[in-house]
Design a protein around this motif. Structure first.
Motif, mmCIF file in Angstrom:
data_model
loop_
_atom_site.group_PDB
_atom_site.id
_atom_site.type_symbol
_atom_site.label_atom_id
_atom_site.label_comp_id
_atom_site.label_asym_id
_atom_site.label_seq_id
_atom_site.Cartn_x
_atom_site.Cartn_y
_atom_site.Cartn_z
ATOM 1 N N PHE A 1 0.843 -1.187 0.000
ATOM 2 C CA PHE A 1 0.000 0.000 0.000
ATOM 3 C C PHE A 1 0.885 1.246 0.000
ATOM 4 N N ARG A 2 0.310 2.362 -0.472
ATOM 5 C CA ARG A 2 1.000 3.645 -0.444
ATOM 6 C C ARG A 2 0.042 4.710 0.061
ATOM 7 N N ASP A 3 0.545 5.588 0.933
ATOM 8 C CA ASP A 3 -0.277 6.633 1.530
ATOM 9 C C ASP A 3 -0.478 7.780 0.540
ATOM 10 N N PHE A 4 -1.755 8.003 0.141
ATOM 11 C CA PHE A 4 -2.113 9.055 -0.810
ATOM 12 C C PHE A 4 -2.964 10.143 -0.153
ATOM 13 N N ALA A 5 -2.934 10.258 1.178
ATOM 14 C CA ALA A 5 -3.842 11.178 1.862
ATOM 15 C C ALA A 5 -3.648 12.618 1.411
ATOM 16 N N ILE A 6 -2.408 13.050 1.276
ATOM 17 C CA ILE A 6 -2.158 14.442 0.883
ATOM 18 C C ILE A 6 -2.580 14.671 -0.554
ATOM 19 N N GLU A 7 -2.178 13.779 -1.450
ATOM 20 C CA GLU A 7 -2.560 13.934 -2.855
ATOM 21 C C GLU A 7 -4.079 13.889 -3.037
ATOM 22 N N ALA A 8 -4.745 13.059 -2.242
ATOM 23 C CA ALA A 8 -6.195 12.906 -2.372
ATOM 24 C C ALA A 8 -6.964 13.994 -1.632
ATOM 25 N N GLY A 9 -6.294 14.766 -0.790
ATOM 26 C CA GLY A 9 -6.968 15.846 -0.072
ATOM 27 C C GLY A 9 -7.780 15.410 1.112
ATOM 28 N N VAL A 10 -7.377 14.306 1.774
ATOM 29 C CA VAL A 10 -8.147 13.798 2.917
ATOM 30 C C VAL A 10 -7.268 13.666 4.159
#
Length: 250
Positions: free
Chosen positions: A94-103
């Motif tokens: 898995f990869r953390d996309f929280a910042i890119e996704a805006g959440v």
């Protein structure tokens, strides 16, 4: 092998081939929850975080959303804290996309409820928190938009859990939000032991389905606010306030 066959295996054979394996390093999910541990030892710090297993990009692979704490009136972290959105790489990692996704959040988070509230085919997120809840609308392009104020579901105070469900069978999801006790540093300073619980239900009207404006009606919490608030719109909010000794229903 069938389930019956597995149960008939000798215990030593079953122990040699475990059904589950803990693999945080290999998966890339290395998130550590920060519970604050402030000097005040507040009640909020005793609760664990919420999480959601959902396919946010509709690729057929389950992704993870993990809630974290954050800055508030009793806690200022030494480093920035945020929630995590782990995108499934389809290979066990898995990869953390929280910042890119805006959440990434930003409040003292508590829980999360995932559902497609606007019927566009993509799951959205409602994050409960101490201070201000957040409604993230899935844009369908791998990113989300914060539509909390537009939707009228900030649910101030200390919200803990929430559930999406269609209580009137009109084809649109409604939202039930659970609040914990009335909490604040001013109450702790005064030694005020009055405890009030609030639950809030948000009803979605069928036109328009995106629900950008609301009509708000609420019973009086403590301290006593204005009797009611109204604004034009397709949703209605009803709140239920329950002191320890009595119940008031809207």
């Amino acid at each position: 092998m069938t389930r019956r066959g597995l149960l008939l295996l000798p215990s030593a054979a079953r122990a040699a081939a475990p059904l589950f394996e803990e693999a945080p390093a290999r998966s890339g999910i290395l998130r550590v929850h920060e519970n604050a541990m402030s000097g005040q030892r507040c009640l909020l710090e005793t609760l664990g975080p919420g999480c959601a297993f959902f396919d946010y990009d509709n690729d057929g692979w389950i992704d993870l959303y993990l809630v974290n704490s954050g800055p508030c009136d009793f806690y200022q972290p030494d480093r920035p804290l945020r929630n995590a959105l782990y995108k499934n790489n389809r290979n066990g990692t898995f990869r953390d996309f929280a910042i890119e996704a805006g959440v990434a959040g930003g409040a003292f988070g508590m829980g999360v409820a995932a559902a497609d509230y606007n019927n566009d085919g993509y799951p959205d997120l409602f994050v409960t928190a101490y201070g201000r809840s957040i409604l993230y609308r899935n844009n369908g392009d791998g990113a989300f938009s914060d539509v909390t104020e537009k939707a009228g579901v900030a649910a101030p105070g200390w919200t803990t859990s929430a559930v999406w469900f269609d209580y009137d069978n009109d084809g649109l999801l409604d939202l039930f939000v659970c609040n914990c006790v009335q909490f604040g540093l001013d109450l702790q300073t005064r030694g005020d032991d009055t405890t009030h619980r609030r639950t809030t239900a948000y009803h979605a009207f069928s036109n328009p389905p995106a629900a950008c404006r609301f009509t708000s009606r609420a019973t009086a919490p403590l301290p006593k606010p204005a009797a009611a608030r109204r604004s034009n719109g397709p949703w209605v909010r009803r709140s239920v306030w329950s002191p320890r000794t009595s119940t008031t229903t809207a």
